[in-house]
Design a protein around this motif. Sequence first.
Motif, PDB file in Angstrom:
ATOM      1  N   ASN A   7     -31.140  42.862  -4.876  1.00 46.54           N
ATOM      2  CA  ASN A   7     -32.101  43.870  -4.469  1.00 46.54           C
ATOM      3  C   ASN A   7     -33.278  43.273  -3.674  1.00 46.54           C
ATOM      4  N   ASP A   8     -33.721  42.075  -4.101  1.00 46.16           N
ATOM      5  CA  ASP A   8     -34.849  41.417  -3.405  1.00 46.16           C
ATOM      6  C   ASP A   8     -34.530  41.170  -1.929  1.00 46.16           C
ATOM      7  N   VAL A   9     -33.259  40.882  -1.652  1.00 45.60           N
ATOM      8  CA  VAL A   9     -32.937  40.435  -0.282  1.00 45.60           C
ATOM      9  C   VAL A   9     -32.227  41.496   0.562  1.00 45.60           C
ATOM     10  N   LYS A  10     -31.947  42.646  -0.062  1.00 39.10           N
ATOM     11  CA  LYS A  10     -31.039  43.573   0.626  1.00 39.10           C
ATOM     12  C   LYS A  10     -31.562  44.089   1.978  1.00 39.10           C
ATOM     13  N   ASP A  11     -32.886  44.268   2.101  1.00 36.27           N
ATOM     14  CA  ASP A  11     -33.396  44.839   3.354  1.00 36.27           C
ATOM     15  C   ASP A  11     -33.974  43.806   4.315  1.00 36.27           C
ATOM     16  N   ILE A  12     -33.877  42.541   3.949  1.00 33.32           N
ATOM     17  CA  ILE A  12     -34.585  41.520   4.750  1.00 33.32           C
ATOM     18  C   ILE A  12     -34.231  41.575   6.238  1.00 33.32           C
ATOM     19  N   PRO A  13     -32.959  41.586   6.611  1.00 33.01           N
ATOM     20  CA  PRO A  13     -32.660  41.569   8.056  1.00 33.01           C
ATOM     21  C   PRO A  13     -33.282  42.748   8.806  1.00 33.01           C
ATOM     22  N   GLN A  14     -33.301  43.939   8.171  1.00 27.87           N
ATOM     23  CA  GLN A  14     -33.855  45.122   8.849  1.00 27.87           C
ATOM     24  C   GLN A  14     -35.378  45.076   8.908  1.00 27.87           C
ATOM     25  N   LYS A  15     -35.987  44.290   8.015  1.00 22.38           N
ATOM     26  CA  LYS A  15     -37.455  44.323   7.933  1.00 22.38           C
ATOM     27  C   LYS A  15     -38.147  43.133   8.607  1.00 22.38           C
ATOM     28  N   LEU A  16     -37.387  42.355   9.362  1.00 26.74           N
ATOM     29  CA  LEU A  16     -37.994  41.192  10.017  1.00 26.74           C
ATOM     30  C   LEU A  16     -39.079  41.614  11.018  1.00 26.74           C
ATOM     31  N   GLY A  17     -38.819  42.702  11.721  1.00 27.91           N
ATOM     32  CA  GLY A  17     -39.783  43.188  12.711  1.00 27.91           C
ATOM     33  C   GLY A  17     -41.078  43.624  12.047  1.00 27.91           C
ATOM     34  N   GLU A  18     -40.924  44.287  10.895  1.00 31.39           N
ATOM     35  CA  GLU A  18     -42.098  44.748  10.144  1.00 31.39           C
ATOM     36  C   GLU A  18     -42.942  43.552   9.675  1.00 31.39           C
ATOM     37  N   LEU A  19     -42.243  42.520   9.178  1.00 34.41           N
ATOM     38  CA  LEU A  19     -42.960  41.328   8.705  1.00 34.41           C
ATOM     39  C   LEU A  19     -43.674  40.642   9.869  1.00 34.41           C
ATOM     40  N   GLU A  20     -42.997  40.585  10.993  1.00 35.98           N
ATOM     41  CA  GLU A  20     -43.594  39.969  12.192  1.00 35.98           C
ATOM     42  C   GLU A  20     -44.903  40.686  12.558  1.00 35.98           C
ATOM     43  N   GLU A  21     -44.842  42.015  12.571  1.00 36.76           N
ATOM     44  CA  GLU A  21     -46.035  42.810  12.913  1.00 36.76           C
ATOM     45  C   GLU A  21     -47.152  42.596  11.917  1.00 36.76           C
ATOM     46  N   PHE A  22     -46.772  42.579  10.632  1.00 40.94           N
ATOM     47  CA  PHE A  22     -47.767  42.388   9.569  1.00 40.94           C
ATOM     48  C   PHE A  22     -48.484  41.041   9.738  1.00 40.94           C
ATOM     49  N   LEU A  23     -47.692  39.998   9.985  1.00 46.18           N
ATOM     50  CA  LEU A  23     -48.289  38.663  10.117  1.00 46.18           C
ATOM     51  C   LEU A  23     -49.161  38.562  11.371  1.00 46.18           C
ATOM     52  N   GLU A  24     -48.671  39.168  12.455  1.00 42.48           N
ATOM     53  CA  GLU A  24     -49.458  39.170  13.698  1.00 42.48           C
ATOM     54  C   GLU A  24     -50.820  39.815  13.439  1.00 42.48           C
ATOM     55  N   LYS A  25     -50.775  40.927  12.706  1.00 45.51           N
ATOM     56  CA  LYS A  25     -52.005  41.685  12.464  1.00 45.51           C
ATOM     57  C   LYS A  25     -52.980  40.914  11.568  1.00 45.51           C
ATOM     58  N   HIS A  26     -52.459  40.324  10.492  1.00 47.90           N
ATOM     59  CA  HIS A  26     -53.373  39.754   9.492  1.00 47.90           C
ATOM     60  C   HIS A  26     -53.600  38.248   9.612  1.00 47.90           C
ATOM     61  N   THR A  27     -52.711  37.561  10.316  1.00 41.74           N
ATOM     62  CA  THR A  27     -52.928  36.112  10.450  1.00 41.74           C
ATOM     63  C   THR A  27     -53.054  35.710  11.923  1.00 41.74           C
ATOM     64  N   GLY A  28     -52.707  36.660  12.811  1.00 45.36           N
ATOM     65  CA  GLY A  28     -52.744  36.347  14.237  1.00 45.36           C
ATOM     66  C   GLY A  28     -51.580  35.465  14.664  1.00 45.36           C
ATOM     67  N   ARG A  29     -50.580  35.350  13.819  1.00 41.97           N
ATOM     68  CA  ARG A  29     -49.431  34.477  14.132  1.00 41.97           C
ATOM     69  C   ARG A  29     -48.117  35.213  13.929  1.00 41.97           C
ATOM     70  N   SER A  30     -47.128  34.875  14.769  1.00 44.78           N
ATOM     71  CA  SER A  30     -45.770  35.370  14.550  1.00 44.78           C
ATOM     72  C   SER A  30     -45.154  34.561  13.409  1.00 44.78           C
ATOM     73  N   ILE A  31     -43.978  34.986  12.939  1.00 40.40           N
ATOM     74  CA  ILE A  31     -43.287  34.226  11.878  1.00 40.40           C
ATOM     75  C   ILE A  31     -43.077  32.791  12.364  1.00 40.40           C
ATOM     76  N   LYS A  32     -42.632  32.667  13.615  1.00 38.31           N
ATOM     77  CA  LYS A  32     -42.328  31.333  14.145  1.00 38.31           C
ATOM     78  C   LYS A  32     -43.591  30.480  14.262  1.00 38.31           C
ATOM     79  N   LYS A  33     -44.641  31.070  14.774  1.00 39.89           N
ATOM     80  CA  LYS A  33     -45.887  30.300  14.971  1.00 39.89           C
ATOM     81  C   LYS A  33     -46.445  29.847  13.623  1.00 39.89           C
TER      82      LYS A  33
END
Length: 273
Positions: A7-33
Amino acid sequence: MTRLTDNDVKDIPQKLGELEEFLEKHTGRSIKKLACEAVGMWEYAVDPKEYTIAVVPVTTGEGVINGFSESVKETCTWLGFDAFITEHTDIHGFREATEKKVNIIFMADDDDFVAYNLQARKCAYNSMSTAKAYLAALAAATDLLVKKEVLVVGAGRVGSRMATLLLAKGANVTITDIDLEKCKAIQKEYPRVKIAEDVREAIRNHKYILNASPAHIETEDIQEGAIISSPGVPNTFDAEAYKKALIIHDPLVIGTAAMAMESAYFSYLGCRK
Ligand code: PYL
């Protein structure tokens, strides 16, 4: 190491974009950066397109977590690597990966999760990469950590690494855990680390928190405006906690991204042991 569930991992591939946006917004960095910053490398030092990654499912111990290999593969693909899951599992999968001449092999059992760079003959380890990445996220979200009072919740493998990395960043570090002996062992090695015996009180007293514990943090203990960088699973923060604090959490991606970038960087460094 707390084991993830299907259950913890089931949506990860679909939610990568959401995580990217969240990190950009709150840390100013992409996942890669963020991953690169975590492991101390320049984002463009390696070109992920030049690396092939094999993810080998491991059936030993408690067995495969459905969606785990897929999530690791998709995280690597998101970063730009050429990644695939081997058809075979375990040693046979390892053999398949080497025969296909991949550069990096990801494998996880119940105790360890590694990214092995075959050229550099060196591993990136999930506990270390996760500690570095969540610390980098906290540092980015708070500006700088120098002289800031930071609480580490959980004195396990990730927590103890976070404590030492925080010292290197110039933070004032307090560690807390229901198992005080674990805290004392860390303090013995790093006397600058303070110990808070009462976990809940420590949480109430801190604005900056690195949570490396599977234990639940009570919403009422969280300060308004707190920043909590939290790789700990399960993630039990409720909606109210998310309103009060900035909570940086994902079950797998951030740590995996740091492992992938660090592992590729080993080749760049020409690292051999
Ligand atoms: C690496 C994660 C981060 C948090 N907990 C760790 C965990 O769940 N470890 C167990 C991983 C088992 C993977 C399984 C598979 O699907 O290949 N052997």
